[in-house]
Write a protein that holds these residues in place. Sequence first.
Motif, PDB file in Angstrom:
ATOM      1  N   THR A   1       1.402  -4.475   5.651  1.00 47.62           N
ATOM      2  CA  THR A   1       0.807  -3.275   6.229  1.00 47.62           C
ATOM      3  C   THR A   1       1.605  -2.820   7.437  1.00 47.62           C
ATOM      4  OG1 THR A   1      -1.212  -2.358   7.239  1.00 47.62           O
ATOM      5  CG2 THR A   1      -0.777  -4.684   7.609  1.00 47.62           C
TER       6      THR A   1
ATOM      7  N   VAL B   1     -10.163   0.716  -2.950  1.00 55.19           N
ATOM      8  CA  VAL B   1     -10.237  -0.619  -2.353  1.00 55.19           C
ATOM      9  C   VAL B   1     -10.705  -1.626  -3.399  1.00 55.19           C
ATOM     10  CG1 VAL B   1     -11.383  -2.056  -0.618  1.00 55.19           C
ATOM     11  CG2 VAL B   1     -10.631   0.263  -0.025  1.00 55.19           C
TER      12      VAL B   1
ATOM     13  N   TYR C   1     -10.331  -3.545   5.135  1.00 53.53           N
ATOM     14  CA  TYR C   1     -11.271  -3.367   4.026  1.00 53.53           C
ATOM     15  C   TYR C   1     -10.973  -4.349   2.900  1.00 53.53           C
ATOM     16  CZ  TYR C   1     -11.566   1.096   6.488  1.00 53.53           C
ATOM     17  OH  TYR C   1     -11.677   2.068   7.447  1.00 53.53           O
TER      18      TYR C   1
ATOM     19  N   PHE D   1      -3.981   3.836  -1.707  1.00 54.57           N
ATOM     20  CA  PHE D   1      -5.113   4.050  -0.799  1.00 54.57           C
ATOM     21  C   PHE D   1      -4.986   5.481  -0.266  1.00 54.57           C
ATOM     22  CE2 PHE D   1      -4.106  -0.462  -0.614  1.00 54.57           C
ATOM     23  CZ  PHE D   1      -5.334  -1.050  -0.854  1.00 54.57           C
TER      24      PHE D   1
ATOM     25  N   SER E   1       0.137   5.897  -0.206  1.00 59.19           N
ATOM     26  CA  SER E   1      -0.915   6.902  -0.029  1.00 59.19           C
ATOM     27  C   SER E   1      -1.224   7.696  -1.296  1.00 59.19           C
ATOM     28  CB  SER E   1      -0.540   7.871   1.098  1.00 59.19           C
ATOM     29  OG  SER E   1       0.691   8.514   0.817  1.00 59.19           O
TER      30      SER E   1
ATOM     31  N   THR F   1      -5.668  -0.631   6.296  1.00 64.90           N
ATOM     32  CA  THR F   1      -6.412  -0.775   5.056  1.00 64.90           C
ATOM     33  C   THR F   1      -6.721  -2.235   4.759  1.00 64.90           C
ATOM     34  OG1 THR F   1      -5.257   1.172   4.210  1.00 64.90           O
ATOM     35  CG2 THR F   1      -6.416  -0.167   2.608  1.00 64.90           C
TER      36      THR F   1
ATOM     37  N   PRO G   1       0.819  -1.214   0.000  1.00 61.62           N
ATOM     38  CA  PRO G   1       0.000   0.000   0.000  1.00 61.62           C
ATOM     39  C   PRO G   1       0.850   1.261   0.000  1.00 61.62           C
ATOM     40  CG  PRO G   1       0.066  -0.961   2.180  1.00 61.62           C
ATOM     41  CD  PRO G   1       0.786  -1.926   1.281  1.00 61.62           C
TER      42      PRO G   1
ATOM     43  N   VAL H   1     -12.551   6.636  -0.975  1.00 65.38           N
ATOM     44  CA  VAL H   1     -11.687   5.497  -0.666  1.00 65.38           C
ATOM     45  C   VAL H   1     -12.166   4.214  -1.340  1.00 65.38           C
ATOM     46  CG1 VAL H   1     -10.821   4.027   1.193  1.00 65.38           C
ATOM     47  CG2 VAL H   1     -10.964   6.505   1.527  1.00 65.38           C
TER      48      VAL H   1
END
Length: 266
Positions: free
Chosen positions: A102, A81, A114, A68, A39, A111, A37, A77
Amino acid sequence: MSGLGKLYGVGVGPGAPDLLTLRAVRVLQEADVLALPRSSDFGASMAYRILEPVVGKQRDKERLLLTFPMSKDPDRVRPYVDAAVETIGDRLSRGLTVAFATEGDPSLFSTFVYVRREALRRFPGLEVEVVPGVTSVTAVPAVSGLALADGQERIAILPATYGVDDLTDVLQRFDTVVLMKIGSEMPKVTEALTRAGLLDRAVFVSKATMPEQRIVRDLRAAQGERGDCFAMVVVTRGERSGLLVGEAPASPPGGFDKAVTEQEAP
């Protein structure tokens, strides 16, 4: 659905690479694909920055950079996802194992929560395994010399970025309050702590265990700061000391343990 690969949610810890668990290292090394992930579409993955020194670059392993955005708007968001699960699902459908790395722990403000939920909805029978990681909730006390709880003490963990309107009430009901993801809420946090008479019982820590680690013990010096998702404030009332009541003062003379100040970044 048969032939599916396995999805792992792997916690890589708060920042120091040597805080990865042995299980995390093994899973990350053995997985066919790393899901990483970030940002923004142009940013790097902090999770990969943490794991790479330990796991290695492994140039033959596919690395999926998944964006994300740092937003509290579900409508913004959700498409990211969905896109991430579609990309991960393509690999799972080919029987590949995917390790979603993560920061911290996959089950705490991650995240991955989700991604896991949506992947299980789309792929009935999908095997998912969570590899827990060291969290900032425990890393911050470690670097600042705080004790989160002893005996009777109760802890509250709040995401400050979603507002601190109820902070005064929480401070009254809990012995230790952990405010994660400070963001722009620092002025409101210091105001609430001042009203409660607890400003001197709080410590601000940014990027715990990372080279950029910063510890501020006098929140008056930090009240104008804009924190980030790696900034936290921990408030400890220290009024109940559990089984060993009377064995030690609620706080060391002169405030928090001064022995840890050598860890503070300049």
